[in-house]
Design a protein around this motif. Structure first.
Motif, PDB file in Angstrom:
ATOM      1  N   ILE A   1      -7.870 -16.585 -15.481  1.00 31.11           N
ATOM      2  CA  ILE A   1      -7.157 -16.543 -14.212  1.00 31.11           C
ATOM      3  C   ILE A   1      -5.859 -15.760 -14.326  1.00 31.11           C
ATOM      4  O   ILE A   1      -5.538 -14.908 -13.491  1.00 31.11           O
ATOM      5  CB  ILE A   1      -6.886 -17.985 -13.708  1.00 31.11           C
ATOM      6  CG1 ILE A   1      -8.194 -18.616 -13.232  1.00 31.11           C
ATOM      7  CG2 ILE A   1      -5.865 -17.989 -12.601  1.00 31.11           C
ATOM      8  CD1 ILE A   1      -8.061 -20.027 -12.786  1.00 31.11           C
TER       9      ILE A   1
ATOM     10  N   ALA B   1      -6.368 -12.055 -14.400  1.00 30.05           N
ATOM     11  CA  ALA B   1      -6.769 -11.550 -13.091  1.00 30.05           C
ATOM     12  C   ALA B   1      -5.555 -11.402 -12.180  1.00 30.05           C
ATOM     13  O   ALA B   1      -5.428 -10.417 -11.442  1.00 30.05           O
ATOM     14  CB  ALA B   1      -7.800 -12.494 -12.466  1.00 30.05           C
ATOM     15  N   VAL B   2      -4.631 -12.385 -12.239  1.00 25.71           N
ATOM     16  CA  VAL B   2      -3.441 -12.343 -11.385  1.00 25.71           C
ATOM     17  C   VAL B   2      -2.553 -11.156 -11.760  1.00 25.71           C
ATOM     18  O   VAL B   2      -2.048 -10.439 -10.892  1.00 25.71           O
ATOM     19  CB  VAL B   2      -2.672 -13.673 -11.491  1.00 25.71           C
ATOM     20  CG1 VAL B   2      -1.309 -13.549 -10.838  1.00 25.71           C
ATOM     21  CG2 VAL B   2      -3.457 -14.796 -10.867  1.00 25.71           C
TER      22      VAL B   2
ATOM     23  N   THR C   1      -9.589  -6.837 -11.617  1.00 26.65           N
ATOM     24  CA  THR C   1      -9.109  -8.070 -10.986  1.00 26.65           C
ATOM     25  C   THR C   1     -10.286  -8.999 -10.709  1.00 26.65           C
ATOM     26  O   THR C   1     -10.220 -10.205 -10.947  1.00 26.65           O
ATOM     27  CB  THR C   1      -8.382  -7.751  -9.667  1.00 26.65           C
ATOM     28  OG1 THR C   1      -7.345  -6.829  -9.928  1.00 26.65           O
ATOM     29  CG2 THR C   1      -7.805  -9.003  -9.040  1.00 26.65           C
ATOM     30  N   ILE C   2     -11.380  -8.418 -10.212  1.00 25.12           N
ATOM     31  CA  ILE C   2     -12.560  -9.230  -9.874  1.00 25.12           C
ATOM     32  C   ILE C   2     -13.271  -9.687 -11.153  1.00 25.12           C
ATOM     33  O   ILE C   2     -13.778 -10.804 -11.237  1.00 25.12           O
ATOM     34  CB  ILE C   2     -13.520  -8.407  -8.986  1.00 25.12           C
ATOM     35  CG1 ILE C   2     -12.867  -8.107  -7.630  1.00 25.12           C
ATOM     36  CG2 ILE C   2     -14.838  -9.140  -8.768  1.00 25.12           C
ATOM     37  CD1 ILE C   2     -12.601  -9.303  -6.787  1.00 25.12           C
ATOM     38  N   ALA C   3     -13.306  -8.798 -12.170  1.00 26.11           N
ATOM     39  CA  ALA C   3     -14.141  -9.071 -13.341  1.00 26.11           C
ATOM     40  C   ALA C   3     -13.456  -9.967 -14.371  1.00 26.11           C
ATOM     41  O   ALA C   3     -14.143 -10.626 -15.155  1.00 26.11           O
ATOM     42  CB  ALA C   3     -14.556  -7.759 -13.996  1.00 26.11           C
ATOM     43  N   THR C   4     -12.095  -9.982 -14.407  1.00 24.70           N
ATOM     44  CA  THR C   4     -11.405 -10.772 -15.430  1.00 24.70           C
ATOM     45  C   THR C   4     -11.647 -12.256 -15.198  1.00 24.70           C
ATOM     46  O   THR C   4     -11.349 -12.782 -14.133  1.00 24.70           O
ATOM     47  CB  THR C   4      -9.889 -10.487 -15.403  1.00 24.70           C
ATOM     48  OG1 THR C   4      -9.696  -9.084 -15.457  1.00 24.70           O
ATOM     49  CG2 THR C   4      -9.191 -11.142 -16.571  1.00 24.70           C
ATOM     50  N   ARG C   5     -12.224 -12.926 -16.198  1.00 17.80           N
ATOM     51  CA  ARG C   5     -12.545 -14.345 -16.018  1.00 17.80           C
ATOM     52  C   ARG C   5     -11.309 -15.219 -16.161  1.00 17.80           C
ATOM     53  O   ARG C   5     -11.197 -16.259 -15.525  1.00 17.80           O
ATOM     54  CB  ARG C   5     -13.572 -14.775 -17.063  1.00 17.80           C
ATOM     55  CG  ARG C   5     -14.940 -14.242 -16.744  1.00 17.80           C
ATOM     56  CD  ARG C   5     -15.957 -15.000 -17.542  1.00 17.80           C
ATOM     57  NE  ARG C   5     -17.264 -14.410 -17.335  1.00 17.80           N
ATOM     58  CZ  ARG C   5     -18.381 -14.935 -17.812  1.00 17.80           C
ATOM     59  NH1 ARG C   5     -18.323 -16.031 -18.521  1.00 17.80           N
ATOM     60  NH2 ARG C   5     -19.524 -14.367 -17.591  1.00 17.80           N
TER      61      ARG C   5
ATOM     62  N   ASP D   1     -16.484 -23.821 -15.922  1.00 12.60           N
ATOM     63  CA  ASP D   1     -15.968 -23.556 -14.580  1.00 12.60           C
ATOM     64  C   ASP D   1     -15.817 -22.065 -14.317  1.00 12.60           C
ATOM     65  O   ASP D   1     -15.776 -21.634 -13.172  1.00 12.60           O
ATOM     66  CB  ASP D   1     -14.615 -24.239 -14.390  1.00 12.60           C
ATOM     67  CG  ASP D   1     -14.775 -25.742 -14.285  1.00 12.60           C
ATOM     68  OD1 ASP D   1     -15.936 -26.198 -14.212  1.00 12.60           O
ATOM     69  OD2 ASP D   1     -13.757 -26.441 -14.269  1.00 12.60           O
ATOM     70  N   ALA D   2     -15.674 -21.251 -15.392  1.00 11.29           N
ATOM     71  CA  ALA D   2     -15.419 -19.830 -15.208  1.00 11.29           C
ATOM     72  C   ALA D   2     -16.698 -19.018 -15.130  1.00 11.29           C
ATOM     73  O   ALA D   2     -16.665 -17.823 -14.901  1.00 11.29           O
ATOM     74  CB  ALA D   2     -14.544 -19.311 -16.345  1.00 11.29           C
ATOM     75  N   GLU D   3     -17.841 -19.673 -15.346  1.00 12.06           N
ATOM     76  CA  GLU D   3     -19.103 -18.936 -15.340  1.00 12.06           C
ATOM     77  C   GLU D   3     -19.421 -18.400 -13.945  1.00 12.06           C
ATOM     78  O   GLU D   3     -19.334 -19.134 -12.974  1.00 12.06           O
ATOM     79  CB  GLU D   3     -20.237 -19.867 -15.790  1.00 12.06           C
ATOM     80  CG  GLU D   3     -20.440 -19.849 -17.282  1.00 12.06           C
ATOM     81  CD  GLU D   3     -21.478 -20.859 -17.711  1.00 12.06           C
ATOM     82  OE1 GLU D   3     -22.365 -21.181 -16.919  1.00 12.06           O
ATOM     83  OE2 GLU D   3     -21.357 -21.334 -18.851  1.00 12.06           O
ATOM     84  N   PRO D   4     -19.799 -17.108 -13.865  1.00 12.76           N
ATOM     85  CA  PRO D   4     -20.160 -16.585 -12.550  1.00 12.76           C
ATOM     86  C   PRO D   4     -21.507 -17.126 -12.104  1.00 12.76           C
ATOM     87  O   PRO D   4     -22.209 -17.780 -12.867  1.00 12.76           O
ATOM     88  CB  PRO D   4     -20.210 -15.073 -12.785  1.00 12.76           C
ATOM     89  CG  PRO D   4     -20.445 -14.915 -14.235  1.00 12.76           C
ATOM     90  CD  PRO D   4     -19.864 -16.108 -14.912  1.00 12.76           C
TER      91      PRO D   4
END
Lengths: 114, 315
Positions: free
Chosen positions: B28, B31-32, B22-26, B85-88
């Motif tokens: 959205i 992740a949901v 959930t945390i790692a999936t870029r 926008d998805a970059e950590p």
């Protein structure tokens, strides 16, 4: 190790995971997911306190359990407000991040009249 | 290691793995979907902690209703994808965040392992006072009787959340209906699903509310199931979200907290103190309050999911 202690350790790990995701992920919706992970971790730790308080014929102390139920509902309400704010932010700016460095200011969007 | 212990360990590993993805999936939406699976697994853990009431709430609200809300929001946000926008965050930030997360988890784990023995408990007090309420489910007794003020304030929080969500919309759309939940042309399978499930779901929701006095269940869990049924009907486009200035909607939203507050204020006259119920009449009064709470929850949750008004108010 009892099931309750194991669940408590899972709760602790979930708080850590959620905290990491909350800091690292720039997208607000993923921050909400991370925040909910922290919340459910805290609820689990409270749940094992309830389980430890078993007595008087109850398998677990009902007071913390009732408070967790209240907590889940309040967490949902807070998430709903956050999601509404994110969707409005997206509608206004076309962006889905809070990282101002990563996203240059977008061109102003024409007002939509419906 | 017994079978049950092995199952517990497997469940713990599974939950942590799903939480990690959930945390790692870029993406959205992915992740949901992971988060919804996580919520279902978590409700099994609540069963293992002898908390069926919490498990029902987690499955219905923490996983079900939250899942619908996040999937809807994820679908909205999926359209224009900005890869940047998805970059950590940068590597040093990630490292520091990981250190902080490990420290926080370790501190909580230490607390879990060093809990006082025997732990503090209100189980005895709850057992002694349970008979006075006439209820069999101690959780319902705590929620509506022993700690009723908490529950009332929580209902007010839900109401405030609805006001906050509605206020997020633009001024010019105030009073109109929220955006439709489903696609413009729902497919036949969804409509069939809706027609088959909703009557059954309403029955289950009302049943869970009614048995909540003595068995696991109650207004929260039953209300969440009824809310889910209304959301399925709206997703299949067999009904549209109501206008937010509709009087019946606003009456339903405040009915639960209002009846609860009136019952609380009547306490000093009937039984001597705020939120006291007269002896012998506690159970009917509690069920009466819960019935209105059921209605309010069933209406509040879908309105929170549907979001701010989105349309022309003069239509």
């Amino acid at each position: 190790m009892s099931a309750a202690t194991l669940a408590g350790l899972v709760g602790a790990a979930l708080v850590g995971l959620g905290l990491y995701g909350l800091i690292v992920n720039p997208q607000p919706l993923r921050k909400i997911l991370a925040f909910n992970l922290i919340g459910s971790g805290v609820f689990l730790v409270f749940g094992i306190v309830a389980r430890g308080g078993a007595g008087a014929g109850f398998p677990a102390d009902p007071v913390p359990q009732a408070m967790v139920i209240t907590g889940i509902v309040v967490a949902f309400a807070a998430s709903a407000v956050a999601v509404a704010l994110i969707l409005r932010l997206h509608e206004e700016t076309g962006r889905v991040t809070l990282d101002t460095a990563a996203s240059p200011k977008p061109p102003p969007k024409a007002e939509v009249t419906r | 290691m017994s079978v049950l212990q092995a199952l517990d360990l497997g469940l713990a590993i599974l939950i942590l793995a799903v939480a990690c993805t959930t945390i790692a999936t870029r993406e959205i939406f992915g992740a949901v979907v992971n988060y919804v699976a996580y919520g279902l697994l978590l409700s099994i853990v609540w069963i293992r902690l002898y908390a069926p009431d919490v498990a029902l709430t987690e499955a219905a609200i923490g996983c079900g209703v939250t899942g619908v809300m996040l999937v809807t929001a994820g679908a909205h946000l999926r359209r224009p994808v900005h890869a940047r926008d998805a970059e950590p965050s940068s590597l040093p930030v990630r490292f520091l965040a990981a250190v902080l997360a490990v420290l926080a988890a370790a501190a909580i784990a230490a607390v879990v392992l060093l809990l006082p023995e025997p732990p503090p408990s209100l189980a005895l007090e709850a057992r002694q006072s349970l008979a006075a309420t006439g209820l069999g489910n101690p959780i319902t007794a705590v929620l509506i009787s022993f700690r009723s003020f908490d529950t009332l304030l929580e209902k007010v929080v839900l109401l405030l959340a609805v006001v906050a969500v509605w206020s997020v919309g633009p001024d010019r759309q105030w009073g109109s209906a929220p955006e439709s939940l489903g696609k413009p042309r729902p497919d036949g399978a969804l409509i069939f699903f809706e027609q088959a499930l909703v009557p059954l779901g309403i029955l289950v929701g009302v049943h869970i509310f009614w048995v909540g006095a003595d068995e696991p269940g109650g207004a929260f869990q039953g209300g969440a199931i009824l809310a889910a049924m209304w959301m399925i009907v709206m997703t299949a486009r067999q009904a549209e979200p109501p206008r937010i200035d509709a009087r019946w909607l606003r009456l339903c939203l405040v009915a639960g907290p209002a009846v609860f507050l009136i019952a609380g204020l009547a306490g000093p006259g009937m039984a001597g103190s705020f939120f006291a119920y007269p002896a012998g009449f506690a159970k009917p009064i509690i069920l009466f309050i819960e019935a209105f709470m059921l209605l309010s929850i069933a209406v509040t949750l879908p309105m929170l999911v549907a979001g701010p008004p989105h349309g022309n108010p003069s239509e």
